[in-house]
Design an enzyme around this catalytic site. Structure first.
Site, PDB file in Angstrom:
ATOM      1  N   SER A   1      29.465 -12.833  48.280  1.00 26.60           N
ATOM      2  CA  SER A   1      28.125 -12.960  47.796  1.00 26.60           C
ATOM      3  C   SER A   1      26.937 -13.135  49.105  1.00 26.60           C
ATOM      4  CB  SER A   1      27.924 -13.821  47.524  1.00 26.60           C
ATOM      5  OG  SER A   1      28.822 -14.884  46.176  1.00 26.60           O
TER       6      SER A   1
ATOM      7  N   ASN B   1      31.551  -2.307  48.663  1.00 25.81           N
ATOM      8  CA  ASN B   1      33.260  -2.269  48.358  1.00 25.81           C
ATOM      9  C   ASN B   1      33.223  -2.256  46.705  1.00 25.81           C
ATOM     10  OD1 ASN B   1      35.411  -2.458  47.586  1.00 25.81           O
ATOM     11  ND2 ASN B   1      35.635  -4.361  48.181  1.00 25.81           N
TER      12      ASN B   1
ATOM     13  N   GLU C   1      35.805 -12.235  55.104  1.00 26.94           N
ATOM     14  CA  GLU C   1      34.584 -12.758  53.825  1.00 26.94           C
ATOM     15  C   GLU C   1      35.529 -14.230  53.001  1.00 26.94           C
ATOM     16  OE1 GLU C   1      34.232  -8.756  51.867  1.00 26.94           O
ATOM     17  OE2 GLU C   1      36.189  -8.593  51.312  1.00 26.94           O
TER      18      GLU C   1
ATOM     19  N   HIS D   1      41.771  -7.081  52.022  1.00 31.14           N
ATOM     20  CA  HIS D   1      40.823  -8.241  50.825  1.00 31.14           C
ATOM     21  C   HIS D   1      42.300  -8.568  50.214  1.00 31.14           C
ATOM     22  CE1 HIS D   1      38.321  -8.114  48.257  1.00 31.14           C
ATOM     23  NE2 HIS D   1      36.779  -7.297  48.538  1.00 31.14           N
TER      24      HIS D   1
ATOM     25  N   GLY E   1      32.193 -12.838  44.961  1.00 27.73           N
ATOM     26  CA  GLY E   1      31.671 -13.221  43.995  1.00 27.73           C
ATOM     27  C   GLY E   1      31.272 -14.357  43.071  1.00 27.73           C
TER      28      GLY E   1
ATOM     29  N   LYS F   1      34.684  -1.866  44.265  1.00 27.60           N
ATOM     30  CA  LYS F   1      35.966  -2.368  43.561  1.00 27.60           C
ATOM     31  C   LYS F   1      36.331  -1.299  42.125  1.00 27.60           C
ATOM     32  CE  LYS F   1      34.573  -6.741  45.484  1.00 27.60           C
ATOM     33  NZ  LYS F   1      34.585  -8.896  45.703  1.00 27.60           N
TER      34      LYS F   1
ATOM     35  N   GLU G   1      41.949  -9.263  47.761  1.00 28.00           N
ATOM     36  CA  GLU G   1      42.042  -9.198  46.140  1.00 28.00           C
ATOM     37  C   GLU G   1      43.462  -9.358  45.914  1.00 28.00           C
ATOM     38  OE1 GLU G   1      38.278  -7.294  44.579  1.00 28.00           O
ATOM     39  OE2 GLU G   1      37.047  -9.229  44.668  1.00 28.00           O
TER      40      GLU G   1
HETATM   41  P1  13P Z   1      30.903  -9.739  46.736  1.00 29.86           P
HETATM   42  O1  13P Z   1      29.795  -9.012  46.902  1.00 29.86           O
HETATM   43  O2  13P Z   1      30.517  -9.365  45.034  1.00 29.86           O
HETATM   44  O3  13P Z   1      30.788 -11.305  46.776  1.00 29.86           O
HETATM   45  O4  13P Z   1      32.095  -9.565  47.419  1.00 29.86           O
HETATM   46  C1  13P Z   1      31.891  -8.902  48.114  1.00 29.86           C
HETATM   47  C2  13P Z   1      33.587  -8.605  48.327  1.00 29.86           C
HETATM   48  O5  13P Z   1      34.316  -8.715  48.003  1.00 29.86           O
HETATM   49  C3  13P Z   1      33.734  -7.120  49.354  1.00 29.86           C
HETATM   50  O6  13P Z   1      34.740  -6.604  50.199  1.00 29.86           O
END
Ligand code: 13P
Length: 258
Positions: A219, A11, A173, A101, A179, A13, A103
């Site tokens: 992560s 992803n 997740e 997601h 992150g 982003k 976010e």
């Molecule tokens: P990270 O791997 O940067 O922690 O992000 C995970 C994520 O949100 C994948 O959709």
């Protein structure tokens, strides 16, 4: 051995310009082309919307690689300025779409109802949803991770007919791991993945629960992927930061036990 698909999804982003995105895909392709290890693992790349078509074209020539959108509209079509519909995403060659997601749930206030509508539209237009669920740090502190994850799953997916549900990929997740550099332990990941699979089994039976891919995200990187992928109910990863570097992303793909 289970028959479910092993998947590593990146992803991206809101990162990379167009030329950086094309370069990254070619770097990944190059590494995968040279090493046929884990050829059978599904590789999914989720770039920003404007690059979907060209990345789909550029991905040709590597086995088992697919393109995903990071989101889709909860509306079919019409006067919704700035939105991108599931049918548009399908029309440029994507096969998957990330839905729900954290976010999107947190920053864009997406509700269970919104994500449910997105799932229905994705399936209607022959896109497989990569459906994200996961508890916050506070939920975990209160030991409420099972209720939270359980209701995210049932409220937005369990209205689906079995044939539709079997097209969905689940991504667990935990919000506190995204992150942050803090990864769920293998025990934490396995515990929730098994819980998710048991809810699917209760609703849809053993065959569907046994063939549903449940990815871990948060992560996940080249250092911890192997131990996470060894968990019996972890079928791969949804990778954020570590998917932005070709060598590390490829190493994660190569992390599956042979
Ligand atoms: P990270 O791997 O940067 O922690 O992000 C995970 C994520 O949100 C994948 O959709």
């Amino acid at each position: 051995m289970s028959n479910r698909k092993k998947i590593v999804a990146g992803n991206w982003k809101m990162n990379k310009t167009y030329s950086e995105a094309i370069t990254l895909l070619y770097e990944v392709k190059d590494i995968l082309f040279k090493s046929k290890k884990n050829d059978g693992v599904l590789k999914i790349i989720a770039p920003p919307f404007p690059y979907l078509h060209d990345l789909h074209e550029a991905s040709k020539g590597i086995r088992n690689i697919y393109i995903a959108a990071q989101n889709c509209s909860s509306e079919e079509a019409g006067a919704f300025t700035g939105e991108v519909s599931a049918s548009m995403i399908k029309s440029v060659g994507a096969n998957y779409v990330i839905i729900g997601h954290s976010e999107r749930r947190i920053y864009f206030k997406e509700t269970h109802q919104d994500v449910r509508k997105k799932v229905d539209l994705a399936l209607k237009h022959h896109l497989s949803p990569i459906f994200c669920i996961g508890e916050s740090a506070e939920d975990r502190k209160e030991n409420e991770q099972f209720e939270v994850v359980g209701s995210q799953l049932t409220d937005s997916l369990f209205h689906l007919e079995p044939t539709e549900f079997s097209k969905v990929v689940i991504a667990y997740e935990p919000v506190w791991a995204i992150g942050t550099g803090i990864t769920a332990t293998t025990a934490q990941a396995q515990e929730i993945h098994l819980f998710i699979r048991s809810l699917i089994e209760k609703k849809y039976g053993k065959e569907i629960s046994g063939s549903t891919s449940i990815l871990y995200g948060g992560s996940c990187n080249a250092k911890n992927a192997t131990e996470l992928f060894l968990c019996p109910d972890v079928d791969g990863g949804l990778i954020g930061g570590a998917s932005l570097k070709a060598a590390e992303f490829s190493e994660i793909i190569h992390s599956f036990p042979q």
